[in-house]
Design an enzyme around this catalytic site. Structure first.
Site, short mmCIF file in Angstrom:
data_model
loop_
_atom_site.label_atom_id
_atom_site.label_comp_id
_atom_site.label_asym_id
_atom_site.label_seq_id
_atom_site.Cartn_x
_atom_site.Cartn_y
_atom_site.Cartn_z
N ASP A 263 -40.85 51.27 -53.04
CA ASP A 263 -39.53 50.85 -53.57
C ASP A 263 -38.50 50.64 -52.47
O ASP A 263 -37.30 50.83 -52.68
CB ASP A 263 -38.98 51.88 -54.57
CG ASP A 263 -39.97 52.17 -55.68
OD1 ASP A 263 -40.56 51.21 -56.19
OD2 ASP A 263 -40.17 53.36 -56.01
N GLU A 264 -38.95 50.25 -51.30
CA GLU A 264 -38.02 50.04 -50.18
C GLU A 264 -37.32 48.70 -50.26
O GLU A 264 -36.31 48.48 -49.57
CB GLU A 264 -38.78 50.12 -48.83
CG GLU A 264 -39.43 51.45 -48.53
CD GLU A 264 -40.90 51.46 -48.96
OE1 GLU A 264 -41.30 50.56 -49.74
OE2 GLU A 264 -41.63 52.37 -48.54
N ASN B 172 -49.24 48.96 -60.72
CA ASN B 172 -48.61 50.27 -60.90
C ASN B 172 -47.25 50.38 -60.22
O ASN B 172 -46.61 51.42 -60.28
CB ASN B 172 -49.52 51.41 -60.39
CG ASN B 172 -50.00 51.17 -58.97
OD1 ASN B 172 -50.13 50.05 -58.55
ND2 ASN B 172 -50.29 52.23 -58.26
N ALA B 173 -46.83 49.35 -59.53
CA ALA B 173 -45.50 49.40 -58.92
C ALA B 173 -44.84 48.07 -59.21
O ALA B 173 -45.47 47.15 -59.73
CB ALA B 173 -45.60 49.63 -57.42
N HIS C 71 -42.22 44.98 -57.64
CA HIS C 71 -41.36 44.40 -56.62
C HIS C 71 -40.25 43.65 -57.34
O HIS C 71 -40.54 42.73 -58.11
CB HIS C 71 -42.12 43.38 -55.77
CG HIS C 71 -43.15 43.99 -54.88
ND1 HIS C 71 -42.93 45.15 -54.19
CD2 HIS C 71 -44.39 43.59 -54.56
CE1 HIS C 71 -44.01 45.42 -53.47
NE2 HIS C 71 -44.90 44.51 -53.68
N THR D 193 -51.25 56.95 -53.51
CA THR D 193 -51.95 56.02 -54.39
C THR D 193 -53.42 56.05 -53.98
O THR D 193 -53.80 56.83 -53.10
CB THR D 193 -51.33 54.62 -54.33
OG1 THR D 193 -51.84 53.86 -55.44
CG2 THR D 193 -51.60 53.90 -53.01
N THR E 179 -41.80 51.79 -64.62
CA THR E 179 -41.77 52.83 -65.65
C THR E 179 -40.37 53.13 -66.15
O THR E 179 -40.21 53.78 -67.18
CB THR E 179 -42.34 54.14 -65.06
OG1 THR E 179 -41.56 54.47 -63.90
CG2 THR E 179 -43.79 54.00 -64.66
N PRO F 241 -36.29 57.78 -63.63
CA PRO F 241 -35.30 57.98 -62.57
C PRO F 241 -36.02 58.38 -61.29
O PRO F 241 -36.93 59.20 -61.32
CB PRO F 241 -34.46 59.16 -63.08
CG PRO F 241 -34.91 59.48 -64.45
CD PRO F 241 -36.19 58.74 -64.73
N ASP G 277 -25.66 48.67 -48.21
CA ASP G 277 -24.44 48.55 -49.03
C ASP G 277 -24.28 49.72 -50.00
O ASP G 277 -23.16 50.09 -50.35
CB ASP G 277 -24.48 47.23 -49.83
CG ASP G 277 -25.74 47.09 -50.66
OD1 ASP G 277 -26.84 47.15 -50.07
OD2 ASP G 277 -25.64 46.96 -51.89
P1 GDP Z 1 -40.31 47.08 -53.63
O1 GDP Z 1 -41.37 47.55 -54.58
O2 GDP Z 1 -40.47 47.65 -52.27
O3 GDP Z 1 -40.18 45.59 -53.62
O4 GDP Z 1 -38.92 47.66 -54.15
P2 GDP Z 1 -38.32 47.66 -55.64
O5 GDP Z 1 -38.21 46.29 -56.13
O6 GDP Z 1 -38.99 48.64 -56.48
O7 GDP Z 1 -36.89 48.31 -55.35
C1 GDP Z 1 -35.92 47.72 -54.59
C2 GDP Z 1 -34.67 47.52 -55.46
O8 GDP Z 1 -33.55 47.38 -54.65
C3 GDP Z 1 -34.69 46.26 -56.30
O9 GDP Z 1 -33.99 46.47 -57.50
C4 GDP Z 1 -33.98 45.25 -55.41
O10 GDP Z 1 -33.38 44.18 -56.16
C5 GDP Z 1 -32.95 46.10 -54.80
N1 GDP Z 1 -32.54 45.74 -53.45
C6 GDP Z 1 -33.32 45.32 -52.42
N2 GDP Z 1 -32.59 45.21 -51.30
C7 GDP Z 1 -31.32 45.59 -51.64
C8 GDP Z 1 -30.09 45.73 -50.89
O11 GDP Z 1 -30.03 45.51 -49.68
N3 GDP Z 1 -29.00 46.19 -51.57
C9 GDP Z 1 -29.03 46.47 -52.90
N4 GDP Z 1 -27.92 46.92 -53.49
N5 GDP Z 1 -30.17 46.37 -53.62
C10 GDP Z 1 -31.28 45.93 -52.99
#
Ligand code: GDP
Length: 424
Positions: free
Chosen positions: A13-14, A38-39, A41, A240, A302, A305, A334
């Site tokens: 979730d990065e 399972n995850a 993006h 995982t 899911t 939180p 941010d």
């Molecule tokens: P991933 O699985 O690594 O792609 O990550 P996720 O999608 O699960 O989680 C990242 C969340 O942070 C998503 O809701 C993105 O839209 C959001 N996001 C990504 N980069 C940024 C950022 O720089 N600032 C903010 N506020 N949200 C971001």
């Protein structure tokens, strides 16, 4: 030609999806090389907001070929649902822009059941699975008890193979868990409803990738989850069931001869973790609630939180090392704008001693965070697009992290949208 992997440095979730969506502009091919549905993006671009689970994040770019490699847990039901969803939002999917490896193993309907049954059996010792069947799938893959997507082109052999697997798996379902057995009719229905739908996209992606490599195409390898969830290098057993590290990209993609020219490690400006397991830097109470709300930290798959905490330098440095990251994308800077003082977990305390080393999983439970505070910047940075325009306190925070984790931070993300990025 350039080969690049985009990987998570932390617990997942990065913001990898957001970075792949941005960087695909420079690539011809995007390959998902491990993991399953399972995850999620999350990608926000001119077409809308998408939570991708299996589809590669290059799917929104015209001219980019997207591949689901042999290393993924290919769940026909989830994939078909996701394909229909993105198509309904105007993304055209064709066998030209989406290719599924004929060597990818299929996640079978009982894998989801087994995941759920085992978590129920474990009760308060559960792993915190997303119950998408990933762990049972990978165990069966390594026992050679799944079928390959390419078998869909051999209906008679497929039926016989499924019948054998059915007999074997029903023993576990009924005798170990006391659950209902599967029938061939149920599997026929599954083939008809989902497998037949994705079949036109299945092909020899290995041959495609070898030709792409010969033709000098640029290939982007996309990981799911992060270093600390890697089956071999993560926080076992709360990992995982596949390898999330860049080193696995060539194997799981279908291009074992690929050499990576760069590895972009995605690091969040603070920490989050979904599910169970040790999370040394975890914050609790009101401070945690505030950070969770500010970053909207709820699971893309899911809705759970997420656990939150300050950036963890010890875990992040380790994550950078196991990924062999060559550059970093620091996301969600941010989100920290509301804080007066920004906490950072600089070291761990283990048995009364401070350490910079990420401990063996069994010792991790006893580690405590050493917290230091950095000046906050207390202003909205989400519209800033150049490094020099960032407030000094924000620059100091980024430079500190860069030094502490030993890898250049090339991208600083200040919002979820494609263009909310500072390139240094
Ligand atoms: P991933 O699985 O690594 O792609 O990550 P996720 O999608 O699960 O989680 C990242 C969340 O942070 C998503 O809701 C993105 O839209 C959001 N996001 C990504 N980069 C940024 C950022 O720089 N600032 C903010 N506020 N949200 C971001």
């Amino acid at each position: 030609m350039a080969n690049c992997a985009i990987v998570g440095i932390n617990w997942g979730d990065e913001g990898k999806g957001r970075m792949v969506d941005l960087l695909t502009e420079d690539y011809d091919v995007v390959v998902r090389f491990q993991g399953g549905g399972n995850a999620g993006h999350t990608v926000i671009n001119e077409l809308g907001k998408f939570a991708l689970h299996l589809l590669p994040s290059g799917i929104f770019r015209k001219g980019v070929v997207n591949i689901l490699g042999n290393g993924v847990a290919l769940d026909p039901q989830n994939l078909w649902t996701e394909m229909q969803d993105v198509e309904s939002k105007g993304v055209k999917l064709t066998p030209e822009n989406l290719k599924i490896s004929d060597r990818a193993s299929l996640l079978l309907p009982w894998h989801r059941d087994l995941d759920e049954l085992e978590e129920m059996r474990l009760a308060d010792k559960k792993y915190g699975s997303t119950k998408q069947g990933i762990a049972p799938f990978y165990s069966d893959k390594y026992q050679k008890k799944t079928i390959l997507a390419g078998e869909l082109f051999y209906p008679e052999e497929l039926k016989a193979h499924l019948k054998d697997l059915l007999e074997w798996k029903n023993l576990t379902l009924t005798k170990v868990y006391g659950a209902k057995p599967y029938t061939m009719e149920m599997l026929d229905e599954w083939i008809f409803s989902y497998c037949e739908k994705i079949k036109p996209f299945v092909c020899d992606t290995g041959a495609f990738l070898r030709k792409a490599q010969k033709d000098g195409k640029s290939i982007l390898f996309e990981a799911q989850l992060g270093s600390l969830r890697d089956l071999d290098y993560g926080i076992h057993p709360y990992t995982t069931s596949s390898n999330t590290t860049a080193a696995y990209a060539p194997i799981g993609s279908g291009l074992p001869s690929a050499k990576l020219n760069s590895v972009v490690g995605v690091v969040k400006a603070y920490s989050t973790c979904v599910g169970e397991g040790p999370f040394v830097c975890e914050m609790f109470g009101e401070d945690a609630d505030k950070l969770r709300e500010a970053g909207f930290e709820y699971g893309a798959k899911t809705g759970r939180p997420r656990r939150v905490g300050p950036i963890d330098i010890v875990a992040t440095r380790y994550g950078v090392e196991v990924q062999a990251a060559t550059e970093i994308a620091l996301t969600k800077l941010d989100v920290l704008s509301y804080m007066d003082k920004i906490p950072v977990c600089t070291q761990y305390i283990l048995a009364g001693e401070t350490t910079d080393e990420f401990p063996f999983p069994s010792a991790l439970k006893k580690a405590e965070p050493q917290i230091e505070y950095f000046e906050g910047w207390k202003c909205d940075i989400s519209k800033i697009r150049t490094w020099n325009d960032l407030p000094k306190a924000a620059k100091d925070y980024v430079i500190y992290i860069e030094k502490a984790i030993g890898c250049p931070i090339k991208y600083v993300s200040v919002g979820p949208e494609r263009d909310s990025i500072i390139i240094r």
